[in-house]
Design an enzyme around this catalytic site. Structure first.
Site, PDB file in Angstrom:
ATOM      1  N   TYR A  28       3.183  -5.987  17.459  1.00  0.00           N
ATOM      2  CA  TYR A  28       3.437  -5.020  16.385  1.00  0.00           C
ATOM      3  C   TYR A  28       3.997  -3.714  16.966  1.00  0.00           C
ATOM      4  CZ  TYR A  28       2.464  -1.679  12.649  1.00  0.00           C
ATOM      5  OH  TYR A  28       2.577  -0.683  11.689  1.00  0.00           O
ATOM      6  N   SER A  30       5.787   3.467  13.480  1.00  0.00           N
ATOM      7  CA  SER A  30       4.330   3.672  13.539  1.00  0.00           C
ATOM      8  C   SER A  30       4.046   4.619  14.694  1.00  0.00           C
ATOM      9  CB  SER A  30       3.628   2.334  13.786  1.00  0.00           C
ATOM     10  OG  SER A  30       2.297   2.558  14.207  1.00  0.00           O
ATOM     11  N   ASP A  66      12.726 -11.775   0.753  1.00  0.00           N
ATOM     12  CA  ASP A  66      12.159 -11.948   2.094  1.00  0.00           C
ATOM     13  C   ASP A  66      13.113 -11.270   3.069  1.00  0.00           C
ATOM     14  OD1 ASP A  66      11.318 -12.724   4.592  1.00  0.00           O
ATOM     15  OD2 ASP A  66      11.207 -14.869   4.142  1.00  0.00           O
ATOM     16  N   VAL A  67      12.693 -10.132   3.638  1.00  0.00           N
ATOM     17  CA  VAL A  67      13.618  -9.365   4.494  1.00  0.00           C
ATOM     18  C   VAL A  67      14.017 -10.124   5.759  1.00  0.00           C
ATOM     19  CG1 VAL A  67      12.851  -7.096   3.655  1.00  0.00           C
ATOM     20  CG2 VAL A  67      11.767  -8.084   5.709  1.00  0.00           C
ATOM     21  N   GLY A  90       0.793  -1.235   0.000  1.00  0.00           N
ATOM     22  CA  GLY A  90       0.000   0.000   0.000  1.00  0.00           C
ATOM     23  C   GLY A  90       0.818   1.273   0.000  1.00  0.00           C
ATOM     24  N   ILE A  91       1.566   1.536   1.072  1.00  0.00           N
ATOM     25  CA  ILE A  91       2.375   2.754   1.156  1.00  0.00           C
ATOM     26  C   ILE A  91       3.603   2.618   0.255  1.00  0.00           C
ATOM     27  CG2 ILE A  91       3.830   4.135   2.716  1.00  0.00           C
ATOM     28  CD1 ILE A  91       1.765   3.419   4.978  1.00  0.00           C
ATOM     29  N   PRO A  98       4.080   6.645  10.552  1.00  0.00           N
ATOM     30  CA  PRO A  98       2.755   7.002  10.019  1.00  0.00           C
ATOM     31  C   PRO A  98       1.661   6.821  11.065  1.00  0.00           C
ATOM     32  CG  PRO A  98       3.831   5.264   8.689  1.00  0.00           C
ATOM     33  CD  PRO A  98       4.564   5.370   9.993  1.00  0.00           C
ATOM     34  N   ASN A 109      10.398  -0.489   4.504  1.00  0.00           N
ATOM     35  CA  ASN A 109       8.942  -0.365   4.601  1.00  0.00           C
ATOM     36  C   ASN A 109       8.253  -1.707   4.858  1.00  0.00           C
ATOM     37  OD1 ASN A 109       6.175   0.848   3.635  1.00  0.00           O
ATOM     38  ND2 ASN A 109       6.579  -0.839   2.216  1.00  0.00           N
TER      39      ASN A 109
HETATM   40  N1  NAD Z   1      -1.230   1.521   7.057  1.00  0.00           N
HETATM   41  C1  NAD Z   1      -1.118   1.926   8.319  1.00  0.00           C
HETATM   42  O1  NAD Z   1      -2.098   2.258   9.006  1.00  0.00           O
HETATM   43  C2  NAD Z   1       0.260   2.030   8.944  1.00  0.00           C
HETATM   44  C3  NAD Z   1       0.386   2.776  10.121  1.00  0.00           C
HETATM   45  C4  NAD Z   1       1.628   2.867  10.720  1.00  0.00           C
HETATM   46  C5  NAD Z   1       2.719   2.244  10.148  1.00  0.00           C
HETATM   47  N2  NAD Z   1       2.562   1.530   9.000  1.00  0.00           N
HETATM   48  C6  NAD Z   1       3.751   0.888   8.427  1.00  0.00           C
HETATM   49  O2  NAD Z   1       3.917   1.326   7.097  1.00  0.00           O
HETATM   50  C7  NAD Z   1       4.535   0.292   6.320  1.00  0.00           C
HETATM   51  C8  NAD Z   1       3.691  -0.025   5.105  1.00  0.00           C
HETATM   52  O3  NAD Z   1       2.383  -0.384   5.541  1.00  0.00           O
HETATM   53  P1  NAD Z   1       1.186  -0.692   4.546  1.00  0.00           P
HETATM   54  O4  NAD Z   1      -0.034  -0.162   5.177  1.00  0.00           O
HETATM   55  O5  NAD Z   1       1.548  -0.279   3.183  1.00  0.00           O
HETATM   56  O6  NAD Z   1       1.151  -2.281   4.702  1.00  0.00           O
HETATM   57  P2  NAD Z   1       1.151  -3.451   3.595  1.00  0.00           P
HETATM   58  O7  NAD Z   1       0.905  -4.704   4.330  1.00  0.00           O
HETATM   59  O8  NAD Z   1       0.260  -3.047   2.469  1.00  0.00           O
HETATM   60  O9  NAD Z   1       2.643  -3.361   3.018  1.00  0.00           O
HETATM   61  C9  NAD Z   1       3.726  -4.068   3.547  1.00  0.00           C
HETATM   62  C10 NAD Z   1       4.429  -4.746   2.401  1.00  0.00           C
HETATM   63  O10 NAD Z   1       5.517  -5.494   2.943  1.00  0.00           O
HETATM   64  C11 NAD Z   1       5.538  -6.746   2.283  1.00  0.00           C
HETATM   65  N3  NAD Z   1       6.202  -7.731   3.161  1.00  0.00           N
HETATM   66  C12 NAD Z   1       5.704  -8.345   4.244  1.00  0.00           C
HETATM   67  N4  NAD Z   1       6.607  -9.203   4.747  1.00  0.00           N
HETATM   68  C13 NAD Z   1       7.705  -9.111   3.954  1.00  0.00           C
HETATM   69  C14 NAD Z   1       8.965  -9.760   3.958  1.00  0.00           C
HETATM   70  N5  NAD Z   1       9.271 -10.694   4.879  1.00  0.00           N
HETATM   71  N6  NAD Z   1       9.870  -9.419   3.005  1.00  0.00           N
HETATM   72  C15 NAD Z   1       9.566  -8.494   2.066  1.00  0.00           C
HETATM   73  N7  NAD Z   1       8.380  -7.863   1.997  1.00  0.00           N
HETATM   74  C16 NAD Z   1       7.457  -8.174   2.935  1.00  0.00           C
HETATM   75  C17 NAD Z   1       4.080  -7.094   2.035  1.00  0.00           C
HETATM   76  O11 NAD Z   1       3.939  -8.069   1.021  1.00  0.00           O
HETATM   77  C18 NAD Z   1       3.531  -5.728   1.635  1.00  0.00           C
HETATM   78  O12 NAD Z   1       3.656  -5.516   0.249  1.00  0.00           O
HETATM   79  C19 NAD Z   1       4.703  -0.895   7.270  1.00  0.00           C
HETATM   80  O13 NAD Z   1       6.001  -0.853   7.831  1.00  0.00           O
HETATM   81  C20 NAD Z   1       3.667  -0.629   8.346  1.00  0.00           C
HETATM   82  O14 NAD Z   1       3.983  -1.246   9.574  1.00  0.00           O
HETATM   83  C21 NAD Z   1       1.360   1.409   8.379  1.00  0.00           C
END
Ligand code: NAD
Length: 254
Positions: free
Chosen positions: A160, A147, A63-64, A17-18, A190, A90
């Site tokens: 988390y 976060s 895979d991170v 997403g982000i 965020p 991210n």
């Molecule tokens: N959306 C929110 O409300 C929010 C709020 C605070 C923080 N965040 C943080 O922002 C970042 C992005 O969030 P988002 O909402 O886009 O979430 P999301 O789940 O859409 O995106 C995370 C991405 O990371 C990928 N991913 C997961 N595990 C992985 C791994 N082991 N190796 C490689 N890639 C992997 C997923 O496939 C996904 O594409 C994250 O770090 C999340 O914790 C999000």
């Protein structure tokens, strides 16, 4: 604005997403973005979409939480593209790799461990692979995503929140360690962001409720993060390091 021209920037979880919205903005500003993503098929589709717009993008399934996978990805980037100027950490266990939104006593040990493997060890794995490359270049920009919940707390999903608090401490310490090499390490926290692909009514309600806690009373979207992340990847942030920028419309004032 083309202030990222010529920069190679790795975005982990870059097709989520982000991640994808930030990657697209950075590519529009001239960067070659590398979508280092667990879901290799989605990453390929998104990289194709960016290339079809004339932007520079590469997808590498990664895979991170797996050091071997991360080392392979960074070696591929260094070999194919010649450098690594930026890294956005991210990727996280969040919505596309989902977590349980439950109280602390209901979290299984295996989910706790998986959370730490991806959200904490994952950040360390990627930084550890990228920092040596940046040291040889005598320049680099890293931004880790935490976060707002790490600063405010949350009544559910303590695993988390704990993982995201660790990212803030990691950011400060790494900034101290690598500053002498002209490597900058910052953090973006965020607020609750509507970044899900097909959000359920429950998720929409959670995101709308968050809007009422803010100075700016609207739902937060991935686009709200893209500019701040691009700022930390570019020259305008060249005297800022070790900091955490909260991007949440003024909910957590710190
Ligand atoms: N959306 C929110 O409300 C929010 C709020 C605070 C923080 N965040 C943080 O922002 C970042 C992005 O969030 P988002 O909402 O886009 O979430 P999301 O789940 O859409 O995106 C995370 C991405 O990371 C990928 N991913 C997961 N595990 C992985 C791994 N082991 N190796 C490689 N890639 C992997 C997923 O496939 C996904 O594409 C994250 O770090 C999340 O914790 C999000």
């Amino acid at each position: 604005m083309k202030n990222l021209e010529g920069r190679v920037i790795i975005v982990t979880g870059g097709s989520g997403g982000i991640g994808i919205v930030a990657s697209e903005l950075m590519a529009e500003r001239g960067a070659h973005v590398v979508l280092a993503e667990l879901d290799g098929t989605r990453a390929e589709t998104e990289a194709d979409r960016l290339r079809s717009q004339g932007l520079d993008a590469t997808a590498i399934q990664t895979d991170v939480s797996d050091k071997g996978s991360v080392d392979f990805m960074v070696k591929e980037v260094s070999t194919q593209l010649g450098r690594v100027d930026g890294l956005v950490n991210n990727a996280a266990m969040f919505s596309r790799v989902p977590m349980s939104r439950v109280g602390s006593l209901e979290i299984s040990e295996s989910e706790w461990d998986k959370m730490m493997e991806i959200n904490v060890k994952g950040v360390w794995n990627v930084c550890s692979a990228v920092v040596p490359v940046m040291k040889t270049q005598k320049y680099g920009k890293i931004v880790n995503i935490s976060s707002g919940t790490a600063l405010k707390g949350s009544p559910s999903r303590i695993h988390y929140v704990t993982s995201k608090a660790a990212v803030i401490g990691y950011t400060k310490s790494l900034a101290m360690e690598v500053g002498e090499h002209n490597i900058y390490v910052n953090c973006v926290a965020p607020g609750s962001t509507l970044a899900e692909e097909n959000p359920t009514p429950e998720i929409i309600a959670v995101r709308e409720k968050a809007a009422s806690t803010r100075c700016i009373k609207r739902v937060q979207r991935p686009e709200d993060l893209a500019g701040p992340l691009a700022f930390f990847m570019g020259p305008d942030s060249d005297f800022i390091t070790g900091q955490t920028l909260v991007v949440d419309g003024g909910s957590c004032l710190h």
